[in-house]
Design a protein around this motif. Sequence first.
Motif, short mmCIF file in Angstrom:
data_model
loop_
_atom_site.label_atom_id
_atom_site.label_comp_id
_atom_site.label_asym_id
_atom_site.label_seq_id
_atom_site.Cartn_x
_atom_site.Cartn_y
_atom_site.Cartn_z
N MET A 240 46.39 38.42 42.63
CA MET A 240 46.50 39.85 42.35
C MET A 240 47.53 40.17 41.27
O MET A 240 47.60 41.31 40.80
N ARG B 129 51.91 42.31 32.18
CA ARG B 129 52.98 41.97 31.26
C ARG B 129 53.91 40.88 31.75
O ARG B 129 54.46 40.11 30.98
N SER B 130 54.11 40.82 33.09
CA SER B 130 55.09 39.87 33.58
C SER B 130 54.52 38.46 33.66
O SER B 130 55.19 37.56 34.11
N ALA C 152 44.75 44.30 53.18
CA ALA C 152 44.52 45.55 52.46
C ALA C 152 44.51 45.28 50.96
O ALA C 152 45.01 44.26 50.49
N ASP C 153 43.91 46.21 50.21
CA ASP C 153 43.90 46.09 48.75
C ASP C 153 44.73 47.18 48.09
O ASP C 153 44.54 47.47 46.90
N ARG D 293 44.08 45.24 30.09
CA ARG D 293 44.89 46.21 30.84
C ARG D 293 46.28 46.38 30.25
O ARG D 293 47.06 47.18 30.74
N ILE E 95 42.45 52.51 38.56
CA ILE E 95 43.87 52.84 38.46
C ILE E 95 44.67 51.59 38.12
O ILE E 95 44.18 50.47 38.28
N GLU E 96 45.90 51.79 37.65
CA GLU E 96 46.70 50.66 37.22
C GLU E 96 47.41 49.97 38.39
O GLU E 96 47.55 48.76 38.42
N GLY F 131 49.29 40.17 37.75
CA GLY F 131 48.94 39.95 36.36
C GLY F 131 49.72 40.89 35.47
O GLY F 131 50.71 41.48 35.87
N THR G 73 42.21 48.74 42.78
CA THR G 73 42.51 49.19 41.41
C THR G 73 41.24 49.17 40.57
O THR G 73 41.04 50.04 39.72
N MET H 52 53.97 45.12 34.25
CA MET H 52 53.31 44.31 35.27
C MET H 52 52.31 45.16 36.05
O MET H 52 52.47 46.36 36.18
N VAL H 53 51.28 44.50 36.55
CA VAL H 53 50.31 45.21 37.38
C VAL H 53 49.91 44.34 38.56
O VAL H 53 50.07 43.12 38.53
N LEU H 54 49.42 44.96 39.59
CA LEU H 54 48.77 44.26 40.68
C LEU H 54 47.30 44.67 40.63
O LEU H 54 46.98 45.85 40.71
N LYS H 55 46.46 43.68 40.48
CA LYS H 55 45.03 43.95 40.31
C LYS H 55 44.33 43.62 41.63
O LYS H 55 44.39 42.48 42.09
N THR H 56 43.69 44.62 42.23
CA THR H 56 42.99 44.39 43.50
C THR H 56 41.61 45.03 43.43
O THR H 56 41.28 45.71 42.46
N ARG I 146 45.65 34.18 47.80
CA ARG I 146 45.30 35.60 47.77
C ARG I 146 46.30 36.43 46.96
O ARG I 146 45.92 37.14 46.04
N LEU I 147 47.56 36.34 47.32
CA LEU I 147 48.54 37.21 46.66
C LEU I 147 48.71 36.88 45.18
O LEU I 147 48.69 37.81 44.35
N LEU J 45 49.11 43.85 51.43
CA LEU J 45 48.16 43.01 50.70
C LEU J 45 47.95 41.68 51.44
O LEU J 45 46.83 41.17 51.52
#
Lengths: 344, 344
Positions: free
Chosen positions: A326, A330-331, B196-197, A343, B13-14, A328, B8, B1-5, A322-323, B192
Amino acid sequence: MVLKTRVTELLKIEHPIIQGGMHHVGYATLAAAVSNAGGLGTVTALTQRTPELLRDEIRACKALLKPGKPFAVNFTLLPSLAPPDYGAYAQVIVDEGVPVVETAGRNPGKWIAFFKKHGVTVVHKCVAIKHALTAQRLGADCISMDGFECAGHPGEDDVGNLVLLAKARTALTIPYVASGGVGTGEQLAACLALGADGVNMGTRFMATKEAPVHDGIKTALVKADERSTTLVMKSVGNTERVYKNDVARRVQEIERENPGKIEAIRHLVSGENYRKSFQESGDPDSSVWSCGVVMGLIDDVPTCEELILRMVADAERVITKRLPSMVGGRSGGLWSMVAGRSRL
Amino acid sequence: MVLKTRVTELLKIEHPIIQGGMHHVGYATLAAAVSNAGGLGTVTALTQRTPELLRDEIRACKALLKPGKPFAVNFTLLPSLAPPDYGAYAQVIVDEGVPVVETAGRNPGKWIAFFKKHGVTVVHKCVAIKHALTAQRLGADCISMDGFECAGHPGEDDVGNLVLLAKARTALTIPYVASGGVGTGEQLAACLALGADGVNMGTRFMATKEAPVHDGIKTALVKADERSTTLVMKSVGNTERVYKNDVARRVQEIERENPGKIEAIRHLVSGENYRKSFQESGDPDSSVWSCGVVMGLIDDVPTCEELILRMVADAERVITKRLPSMVGGRSGGLWSMVAGRSRL
């Protein structure tokens, strides 16, 4: 599968799951079942009326343990005018070679020193960062951090584990486990994310096949939801989280009318009442008995092994599936390769 | 870096971080700063005395936004004998093309339907699983799940987010965000993990450079700890979590003497008092003002962008480094290869 943390290393256990001390529940059978399943089971010292009875219970636990499995004894310092003979109980724990002690209560310094001197690993259970820092200074090896969600005595600060565990991460250098509110693998993963190195569960272990309590109590735990607990003894400064039934409501009424008068409620909150509910009647409505908010997450009565393996598998699924799904951008990470370009 | 859920994606949103509605704080400047940093900022509708003033505030927010950034308006249904003209406020929100609305309060059905009909994405904020299920049935796109830790009104069930979020996972099919108690990246990762997202933060965003509140309040948030909040208005069934100061203690005294009498405390809990603290005096001790348990985790006053990027980086570190380092054994993972053989 295993989750390897500072706590599994320290306590020499396979899974970072401890069964915490529970009056009239923490007997040899439950402790051995949890330890044999790869967690750490705990015999509750003061549930035994005398030090010699504790010795018998410890020996009974050892007789049930698979080779090489550790276990613990809970040693709680109660506020009491006529305290039990703590020295004699502590000596039995040392004499019997118990590898881990869970201390709890005020002013544990003398006892932490005693157990440490005899080579016992000490997990100190407390409700506030201030007390955790004191226990760390006094030599405890690990903290069991009790949040507002916990059964029994959550302290007077009302700080839930989502904040308390995050704060403990910044305050403590020794490892700590999350105590209060925990009963699922997703929560185990969350507690590890917050900085804990394991979890300590009481109520969740009451609803297992091996828990030596009446089926009526286990059924109540399964039926109840997260709103089924309430707080009593707030007015006497010794708040206790208990099952929300008519006896608890009666205690609250008396407290509203006679705030701070322990004598007015003593007959309703005595331990003997809930020993009878747990061990004889199984009636969840005839006494004031401790249970945690986690009862909202209890839907079945598995074996201790089923519960522990399910939690570890669920935690691992959260951590490995799951984690990461999520992460993704640049890193890096898989997601950035397959779906994240737009993105960046 | 982003967290995609899921959140988002839904809110476009980013980062999965929402700034929730806050009276006398949720103005255009803060909302735009959060949205420009990649989160979702929120203008609070009823802080504006009239629907036309809300229109001005929404336009001010739009003028500050970078191209393509969404934002939200909080639309709270207050228990009131003389309710505001909700229809006129709702019409302004729709007229101005606000992409997301955060609804809150009782009986939101009519308003969820209205906003959905006009293509607005609806996040409904509520304190109990029962209300979340109702909002889901009524067509809400997302739930903001408010735990006991939250500022303002945590409801009457006293269920902290460690349990509430874990329960929401089993109850809801639409995504939800954790609201209450959150202010760090470790907590974001934990939320997360719990299912939760994303997260919704109020108090933590009050202690940012762009928050349009007096520095005295920001200083109080930094100085306080996790024990610095308390609950008032429990006796009137509208519990509110506020800063623990002498005015709050006075309200509690009056409630003990006159339980349930809102008239007896109204002069102390009026919104105008805390508007003055926030916007004029900066004195944290002269009014009853809402803040959450998360203040125990607030140590600085960063920009919204610094805060959001730090949280996402910390969450990602937990997800990609800390948690995977704990996984090993039979199910594979790096740890099993480098260190785990002896435990198999």
